[in-house]
Design an enzyme around this catalytic site. Structure first.
Site, short mmCIF file in Angstrom:
data_model
loop_
_atom_site.label_atom_id
_atom_site.label_comp_id
_atom_site.label_asym_id
_atom_site.label_seq_id
_atom_site.Cartn_x
_atom_site.Cartn_y
_atom_site.Cartn_z
N SER A 1 77.23 18.64 25.05
CA SER A 1 77.60 17.50 25.89
C SER A 1 77.94 16.25 25.09
CB SER A 1 76.47 17.19 26.86
OG SER A 1 75.28 16.86 26.17
N LYS B 1 80.38 17.81 37.46
CA LYS B 1 81.28 17.35 36.40
C LYS B 1 82.72 17.75 36.76
CE LYS B 1 77.47 16.52 33.51
NZ LYS B 1 76.34 17.04 32.77
N ASN C 1 82.66 12.51 33.30
CA ASN C 1 82.69 13.97 33.16
C ASN C 1 83.52 14.60 34.28
OD1 ASN C 1 80.88 13.83 30.97
ND2 ASN C 1 79.17 13.67 32.40
N GLU D 1 73.79 25.46 24.94
CA GLU D 1 74.90 25.01 25.78
C GLU D 1 76.17 25.75 25.35
OE1 GLU D 1 75.28 20.72 26.07
OE2 GLU D 1 73.12 20.48 26.16
N ASP E 1 73.96 26.91 29.25
CA ASP E 1 74.24 25.76 30.12
C ASP E 1 75.71 25.41 29.94
OD1 ASP E 1 74.63 23.14 31.07
OD2 ASP E 1 72.56 22.56 30.63
N HIS F 1 70.53 20.11 26.22
CA HIS F 1 70.37 18.96 27.12
C HIS F 1 68.91 18.66 27.45
CE1 HIS F 1 70.87 16.70 30.97
NE2 HIS F 1 71.95 16.24 30.36
N HIS G 1 79.55 21.50 30.66
CA HIS G 1 80.80 20.88 30.19
C HIS G 1 81.92 21.89 29.94
CE1 HIS G 1 78.90 16.97 29.90
NE2 HIS G 1 77.84 17.64 29.52
C1 PLP Z 1 74.89 16.78 33.08
C2 PLP Z 1 74.20 17.93 32.48
C3 PLP Z 1 73.21 18.63 33.17
C4 PLP Z 1 72.69 18.17 34.49
O1 PLP Z 1 73.59 18.40 35.53
P1 PLP Z 1 73.50 17.48 36.83
O2 PLP Z 1 74.20 18.29 37.86
O3 PLP Z 1 74.17 16.19 36.49
O4 PLP Z 1 72.05 17.31 37.12
C5 PLP Z 1 72.68 19.76 32.60
N1 PLP Z 1 73.07 20.16 31.37
C6 PLP Z 1 74.00 19.50 30.67
C7 PLP Z 1 74.40 20.00 29.33
C8 PLP Z 1 74.58 18.36 31.19
O5 PLP Z 1 75.47 17.68 30.47
#
Ligand code: PLP
Length: 373
Positions: free
Chosen positions: A182, A230, A51, A178, A207, A137, A210
């Site tokens: 993801s 990411k 990522n 989101e 969220d 997620h 990505h």
């Molecule tokens: C990776 C991810 C998270 C968590 O983020 P981290 O900083 O890795 O804990 C939260 N939401 C989504 C959609 C993710 O892909």
């Protein structure tokens, strides 16, 4: 003499069930390097499962920023930000993130996971309702469960279903989704979702794990979280929103209050990543161009993000194709249940700024060969 008999028997039983279900997971020692390169068991590989979309995690500028911050501030935060006092880099990063999102204020958390499991229960609780996209997620689901609110799940991106679930919802409504999904790489209909939430006086929280730094969209959500782990190439999570909400989170989000702050080198590298994002917007453009080129080569629909899912179905077949790709020098991890629904095991292919056109063509060739066999 400790009696561990029942503990190890329990673990062995669970392991047997995981193995039977083909869900036993192991860690593979791998060295990640710049430009999407990796090394595993002495072999050089090109990774298409990171990522690290802007290829910043091994960027010399981020590394220099981290080293300098370590010299200046040390490597550990000592305690929770509320206990030891807040280092200057937290505030700098929060100011930059709020400005980037066009929202009033921001709080940085230890990770994106911690941001979600701390924020959601601080907003709603017993007697309230959370309406969330089915493909949200795992940490949004975890935060929702922790909150004690009633959880209603709408079919992926199905706003009619979402609206139907809002009808008789008790208490305050919180809607979770989101921005860029993801595991599927598709986008949420943010404008329509914002309007829907407006009509129902629901709070929308998105969220952007990505999307951040790669695919910035117009987003009507008053609450926007994301990760620095990411595209930013570093580590940490954040929540942006109205100043009073962020102020409240500082007292109420347990995953902020009761956990140690991020180390200064991590904060400094995230700040450096924001500089690079501003100075070099072409990095995101390169990653997107790679995804588009790859999809064209494989006859897939044009991608909406830099995540391209290739649904295989059977877990064993997805694993076999992944293994064949690794043999050919490409790291593409198979994603299988419970991360994705049964029968939708897939290769989740991600494109980064550091890949070359030859890397992408090489992967397309190897994948076409693997799919034929
Ligand atoms: C990776 C991810 C998270 C968590 O983020 P981290 O900083 O890795 O804990 C939260 N939401 C989504 C959609 C993710 O892909």
């Amino acid at each position: 003499m400790r009696s561990l008999g029942s503990l190890t028997r329990y673990a062995e039983g669970r392991l047997e069930r995981l193995r039977d279900a083909g869900q036993h997971r192991t860690l593979k020692p791998t060295r990640r390097m710049a430009e999407g390169r990796a090394e595993r068991a002495g072999r050089g590989l090109i990774s298409f499962c990171d990522n690290d979309y802007l290829s910043l995690s091994c960027d010399p500028r981020l590394i220099a920023a981290a080293s300098q911050a370590a010299e200046q501030f040390g490597v550990g935060a000592g305690a929770s930000r509320l206990i030891t006092g807040d280092g200057p880099l937290n505030e700098q990063l929060e100011t930059r993130l709020a400005a980037k999102k066009g929202l009033e204020a921001c709080r940085v958390f230890g990770s994106g996971y911690l941001a979600n499991i701390g924020t959601i229960p601080a907003l709603v609780g017993k007697g309230d309702t959370i309406v969330m996209d089915a493909l949200s997620h795992a940490c949004m689901h975890a935060g929702a469960r922790l909150s004690g609110a009633e959880i209603r799940i709408f079919r992926h991106n199905d706003l009619a279903h979402a609206e139907a679930l809002m009808g008789d919802a008790p208490g305050q409504l919180l809607v979770l989704t989101e921005t860029v999904f993801s595991m599927d790489g598709d986008l949420a209909p943010l404008a329509d979702l914002g309007a829907l939430c407006e009509r129902h006086d629901a709070w929308l929280m998105t969220d952007d794990a990505h999307g951040f730094g790669v695919l910035e969209q117009d987003n009507p959500a008053p609450l926007q979280m994301g990760t620095l782990s990411k595209a930013a190439g570093a580590y940490g999570g954040y929540v942006c929103g109205p100043a009073p909400v962020i102020d409240m989170l500082t007292s109420r989000a347990r995953s902020l209050v009761y956990t140690t702050g991020l180390p200064a080198p991590v904060l400094a590298s995230a700040l450096s990543a924001l500089d690079v994002m501003d100075a070099e917007p072409e990095r995101a453009g390169r990653a997107k161009a790679h995804a588009a080129h790859f999809c064209k080569r494989l006859g897939l629909p044009a991608p909406e993000s830099v995540i391209v899912p290739l649904i295989i179905g059977e877990e064993a077949r997805a694993m076999a194709i992944s293994a064949e790709l690794e043999e050919a020098g490409y790291l593409v991890t198979a994603i299988r249940p419970p991360t994705v629904p049964q029968g939708t095991s897939r290769l989740r292919i991600t494109f980064c700024a550091g890949h070359s056109q030859a890397d992408v063509d090489g992967l397309a060739d190897a994948l076409q060969k693997a799919l034929r066999s």
